[in-house]
Design a protein around this motif. Structure first.
Motif, short mmCIF file in Angstrom:
data_model
loop_
_atom_site.label_atom_id
_atom_site.label_comp_id
_atom_site.label_asym_id
_atom_site.label_seq_id
_atom_site.Cartn_x
_atom_site.Cartn_y
_atom_site.Cartn_z
N LYS A 108 0.82 -1.22 0.00
CA LYS A 108 0.00 0.00 0.00
C LYS A 108 0.85 1.27 0.00
CE LYS A 108 -0.87 1.16 4.87
NZ LYS A 108 -0.71 2.63 4.80
N SER A 117 -5.57 -1.01 6.96
CA SER A 117 -4.78 -2.21 6.71
C SER A 117 -4.37 -2.90 8.01
CB SER A 117 -3.52 -1.84 5.91
OG SER A 117 -2.73 -0.94 6.67
N ALA A 123 -2.44 -3.73 1.41
CA ALA A 123 -3.90 -3.53 1.57
C ALA A 123 -4.61 -4.27 0.44
CB ALA A 123 -4.24 -2.04 1.54
#
Ligand code: TXA
Ligand code: MG
Length: 350
Positions: A108, A117, A123
């Motif tokens: 991410k 997350s 994520a």
């Protein structure tokens, strides 16, 4: 406790639908919680960029803080704004599959708050197919973090009555968009490892993933119970899930032996049985819930969570027996996985 507004959306996107969706989008933008239909299951959404709103999802569901959420976008192109997607060779191969009942896990960017997350460097991202979900995300103008809309541990909601049962008084808005067409959650594949790893079978088949990505390994948590101390690749997989109140036993075997086993277990005991349509005339339990034909995994996918939920209103039952194939094809793999989790991996193989 929020006062929940239930908004019915027909899907024709006429003036009335659009007013309901504009209102829901505004609730998302201003930090509220909106439960909405997707093709897989109903989700409980919040603005993914608003940490406070996202924390409220965990509270509303009673969800453990270490279990990350999926970010929903209306267009796969936008994933790059929130993840290092362009540098990922597997993502370039699979991105055209979106919109789909699929979630990709990627490294991410810092644009995604840690609460989404659950502190992981990766994520999950998904572009849903459902037209109501897409319109809502588009109108909100923000990425929408959304887990399945069930209370933590319960079977996922696939009908408006399920999401109302679990989220009334907890979400600001519940969009009633009818039944979910797939009925099991999205397939989750991590593209952050080499080869990619299937973390959860779902609406996109494992065969399809392998066709597109080449070799895809299957996380051990998909088919077996996690050992004490083992770290879950998808944190959600370590929790008991999809479970009705009564304990569930899976029965795997041919028609004759499975029916005989279940009937024997039903003698002098009040039990509920989840079985195939073909079993109906042969099973002698107090409550018999069919989930579709033996060979129709798509239909089983649509009905499995509703059937699991229904066992909670079967008065007096002490146990649930579920017939199941250990098929890994198509949606059958997802049905098998969800039943394994619902049973806490209690399986009888005949
Ligand atoms: O079909 C679906 O995916 C639905 C609809 C609403 O889109 N959503 C859904 O969300 O099923 P949820 O939260 O019930 O399941 C998400 C799963 C959890 O098991 C979570 O641990 C895993 O995805 N997950 C999320 N982010 C992850 C990450 N960065 N790495 C590994 N697993 C992740
Ligand atoms: Mg869930």
């Amino acid at each position: 406790m929020p006062k929940t507004k239930i908004i019915k959306i027909k899907g024709s996107f006429d003036k009335e639908d659009m007013e309901g969706l504009e209102y829901s989008a505004e609730v998302l933008r201003t930090g509220g919680l909106v439960a909405f239909p997707t093709e897989t299951v109903y989700g409980l959404g919040a603005n993914a960029l608003d940490s406070n709103a996202v924390s409220n999802i965990f509270k509303a569901k009673g969800r453990p803080q270490d279990n990350p959420l999926i970010v929903h976008l209306e267009d796969a192109q936008r994933i790059e704004e929130y993840a290092h997607a362009d540098e990922n060779i597997y993502f370039s191969r699979i991105k055209d599959l979106f919109p789909a009942p699929l979630t990709v896990v990627l490294e991410k960017r810092s644009t995604i708050p840690d609460v989404v997350s659950a502190g992981l460097p990766t994520a999950g991202f998904r572009v849903p197919q459902n037209a109501i979900a897409r319109k809502l995300i588009e109108l909100s103008g923000v990425p929408v973090a959304a887990p399945s809309g069930n209370l933590s541990g319960r079977p996922s909601p696939t009908k408006a009555e399920h999401i109302i049962e679990d989220m009334y008084g907890r979400a600001d808005v519940i969009i009633d968009g009818g039944d979910c067409s797939v009925g099991v959650e999205s397939t989750i594949v991590s593209l952050a490892s080499n080869p990619p790893v299937l973390l959860r079978p779902g609406g996109v088949s494992y065969e399809n993933l392998c066709d597109i990505l080449g070799e895809v390994s299957i996380s051990s948590a998909v088919l077996s119970e996690m050992k004490a101390g083992e770290v879950a690749a998808a944190p959600g997989m370590k929790y008991r899930h999809y479970a009705p109140k009564a304990p569930v036993t899976l029965v795997i075997g041919d028609n004759k032996s499975a029916r005989a086993y279940i009937n024997e277990k039903s003698i002098n005991k009040c039990v509920a049985v989840l079985c195939f349509d073909e079993d109906l005339d042969y099973i002698k339990a107090d409550y018999v819930l069919c989930i579709g034909k033996h060979d129709d995994a798509d239909e089983q996918g649509r009905r499995i969570f509703d059937a699991l939920r229904k066992t909670d209103s079967c008065d007096g039952i002490t146990e649930v027996y579920a017939r199941c194939t250990d098929d890994r094809k198509g949606v059958g793999f997802a049905v098998f996985n969800r039943l394994l989790k619902a049973s806490g991996f209690t399986v009888v193989e005949l």
